[in-house]
Enzyme design. Structure first.
Site, short mmCIF file in Angstrom:
data_model
loop_
_atom_site.label_atom_id
_atom_site.label_comp_id
_atom_site.label_asym_id
_atom_site.label_seq_id
_atom_site.Cartn_x
_atom_site.Cartn_y
_atom_site.Cartn_z
N ASP A 91 0.87 -1.19 0.00
CA ASP A 91 0.00 0.00 0.00
C ASP A 91 0.89 1.22 0.00
O ASP A 91 1.92 1.26 0.70
CB ASP A 91 -0.91 0.00 1.24
CG ASP A 91 -2.10 0.93 1.08
OD1 ASP A 91 -1.89 2.10 0.66
OD2 ASP A 91 -3.23 0.49 1.36
N ASP A 92 0.52 2.23 -0.79
CA ASP A 92 1.35 3.45 -0.84
C ASP A 92 1.02 4.41 0.30
O ASP A 92 1.72 5.42 0.47
CB ASP A 92 1.16 4.15 -2.19
CG ASP A 92 -0.27 4.62 -2.41
OD1 ASP A 92 -0.48 5.75 -2.88
OD2 ASP A 92 -1.20 3.83 -2.11
N ASP A 100 -3.05 -3.34 -2.37
CA ASP A 100 -3.89 -2.18 -2.64
C ASP A 100 -4.06 -2.00 -4.14
O ASP A 100 -3.13 -2.24 -4.92
CB ASP A 100 -3.25 -0.93 -2.02
CG ASP A 100 -4.17 0.29 -2.13
OD1 ASP A 100 -5.40 0.11 -2.04
OD2 ASP A 100 -3.65 1.40 -2.30
N MET A 129 -5.25 1.03 -5.82
CA MET A 129 -4.90 2.36 -6.31
C MET A 129 -3.51 2.76 -5.78
O MET A 129 -3.37 3.19 -4.64
CB MET A 129 -5.96 3.38 -5.88
CG MET A 129 -7.35 3.05 -6.39
SD MET A 129 -7.44 2.94 -8.20
CE MET A 129 -7.12 4.65 -8.64
N ASP A 131 5.23 -67.67 -15.91
CA ASP A 131 6.35 -67.24 -16.75
C ASP A 131 6.02 -67.55 -18.21
O ASP A 131 5.65 -68.69 -18.55
CB ASP A 131 7.63 -67.98 -16.33
CG ASP A 131 8.86 -67.47 -17.07
OD1 ASP A 131 9.53 -66.58 -16.53
OD2 ASP A 131 9.14 -67.97 -18.18
N ASN A 185 10.67 -61.89 -28.65
CA ASN A 185 11.30 -60.58 -28.87
C ASN A 185 12.26 -60.64 -30.05
O ASN A 185 12.29 -59.72 -30.89
CB ASN A 185 12.07 -60.15 -27.61
CG ASN A 185 11.16 -59.50 -26.57
OD1 ASN A 185 10.12 -58.94 -26.90
ND2 ASN A 185 11.55 -59.60 -25.31
N ASP A 198 5.96 -56.55 -26.03
CA ASP A 198 5.12 -55.73 -25.14
C ASP A 198 3.64 -56.05 -25.36
O ASP A 198 2.85 -56.10 -24.40
CB ASP A 198 5.37 -54.24 -25.40
CG ASP A 198 6.72 -53.79 -24.88
OD1 ASP A 198 7.36 -54.54 -24.12
OD2 ASP A 198 7.16 -52.67 -25.24
N GLU A 246 8.99 -61.12 -18.04
CA GLU A 246 7.83 -61.90 -18.46
C GLU A 246 7.23 -62.69 -17.31
O GLU A 246 6.47 -63.64 -17.54
CB GLU A 246 8.21 -62.84 -19.60
CG GLU A 246 9.18 -63.94 -19.23
CD GLU A 246 10.64 -63.55 -19.35
OE1 GLU A 246 11.47 -64.46 -19.53
OE2 GLU A 246 10.97 -62.33 -19.25
#
Length: 457
Positions: A9-10, A53, A55, A330, A338, A347, A373
């Site tokens: 605040d000023d 503030d 203003m 398993d 793979n 995947d 796996e």
């Protein structure tokens, strides 16, 4: 509670007055006389709440607020705009700048302390959720929320509980342009409808003619499904005692009659914006917790979750003399899959196996991916013979239909070997049962794979 509050605040007299009121409540207070000084102080030491503030010469409060909300380091700090302005658009202008709350000069002591305490609690909660669930993606969302505060507070679903026909009509008229408003006069009906209504805010009059509005607030705060629903109460002037009781039980905000439509709109938008942001953080936190215990490829629980949960299931079974079995699985020749079809195909196999696994076990069974796996199913209240039959059913389900893998949807045959063990001896431990299941699995693989072997001990 205590918190660090920055007052901007000023006017020196205003600074000293607000500082004295907050220090008396044991807040740690810092002051700044202009916007530039406030931004510099925030850059050096982040406060918990800012009283700003409007203003001020040079850089007004709206611009300071915009800069604070545009900075990732400061955008989560609650900002309370302190203004003597009474034009209907001033509160909305503050909201557009990112303000979290509003105080009108001369500042009421109760309103000051109440709003600072509520915002300090909110900041503490937000900081904790951000710390636990922060990622670059989440921070990016937070930045977007900071830059789009008006849209974030619009289109709320509001439940209004007010039995004064005229007062209700005025509030509904003010809110319905931006929100979906449901108006009820009976608190009992509101208590039944609020949990399933997907509301962003509940507004309750404390002056209901035939009911206690505070009791409704208390009941909704005690329900799990409405525990986090923001509540705003409408109070008469001079009802400080009832207002305090409401705030103590967790009411988020209040507005005093006669209700200013501009203030009502501003406060509703603030609460809706805040709920959506905290809902997002809470959701991200829940996802983070899930990620810590779920395997990202198969969405089954991971080894970390198994190690904790198996101990609990084992102890419950041992204490009650109930059966408990473990099935180790398993995938046969997974390396060859793979090598022949690629890791993406591998995947796909693991994901499909997890789906078939889920379809063939009970809800109380715990299915986990141990890694690679290997999978495990923990089956409470299941004897060794019954677990063997479950394993055989799973084995047949896996081998019966080809797995569709890869970008070209190639069908490949997949089989799995399984080992079963059960809680049988007083000296058993989770590790011993898992070890026996692993030995049984080894026998299944040694004897030709694609088979189920019960405890080989």
């Amino acid at each position: 509670m205590t918190a660090r509050v920055l007052i901007v605040d000023d006017m020196l007299a205003n600074l000293k007055l607000l500082e004295a009121r907050l220090v008396a409540e044991y807040f740690e207070v810092r002051t700044a006389s202009n916007g530039a000084e406030a931004l510099e102080l925030c850059d050096r030491d982040l406060p918990d709440v800012i009283l700003l503030d409007v203003m001020m010469p040079g850089m007004d409060g709206f611009e300071v607020c915009r800069r604070l909300k545009a900075d990732l380091r400061t955008q989560h700090i609650p900002v309370v705009m302190v203004t003597a302005l009474d034009h209907p658009n001033d509160l909305l202008k503050g909201l557009e700048a990112g303000a979290d709350d509003f105080l009108t000069k001369p500042v009421n002591d109760l309103a000051l302390i109440t709003r600072v305490k509520n915002l300090a609690r909110l900041k503490l909660l937000t900081d904790e959720m951000l710390m636990r669930a922060s990622t670059e993606e989440q921070m990016g969302f937070a930045a977007a929320m900071g830059g789009e505060v008006v849209e974030a507070g619009r289109s709320g679903r509001i439940l209004l509980v007010e039995d004064r026909e005229g007062a209700a009509a005025r509030m509904v008229d003010a809110l319905k342009a931006d929100n979906d408003v449901v108006h009820l006069t009976d608190p009992a009906e509101a208590l039944l409808g609020a949990p399933d209504g997907n509301y962003d805010l509940l507004i309750v009059s404390l002056n209901l003619q035939n009911a206690d509005g505070l009791r409704l607030c208390s009941q909704l705060r005690s329900l799990d499904r409405t525990r986090h629903l923001p509540i705003m109460i409408v109070v008469e002037p001079g009802e400080e005692d009832r207002l305090h009781r409401g705030l103590d039980m967790g009411v988020n905000d209040y507005i005093v009659r006669p209700v200013s439509t501009s203030e009502l709109l501003a406060r509703v938008r603030t609460q809706v914006k805040r709920k959506r942001y905290t809902d997002f953080l809470r959701s991200r936190l829940e996802q983070t917790v899930e990620m810590a215990v779920l395997d990202p490829l198969t969405a089954l629980h991971n080894r970390r979750y198994l190690s904790n949960h198996l101990d609990t299931l084992f102890q419950e079974s041992a204490d009650r003399g109930r059966a408990l079995s473990v099935l180790l699985i398993d995938v046969d020749h997974f390396k060859a899959i793979n090598d022949t079809h690629g890791h993406d195909a591998g995947d796909d196999v693991l994901r499909e196996l997890a789906l078939r696994l889920r379809r063939n076990i009970r809800g109380i069974d715990l299915a986990c991916r141990l890694g690679g796996e290997e999978f495990v199913v923990v089956m409470p209240d299941t004897s060794l013979d019954s677990a063997y039959l479950v394993g055989e059913r799973l084995r047949q389900c896996i081998a019966a239909a080809p797995f569709i893998v890869g970008a070209h949807d190639r069908p490949i045959s997949v089989t799995a070997s399984m080992g079963v063990a059960a809680l049988e001896y007083e000296t058993d431990t989770p590790d011993l049962i898992m070890k026996r299941a692993d030995q049984a699995l080894y026998c299944a693989k040694r004897d030709g794979r694609n088979r189920v072997v019960a405890d080989a001990a």
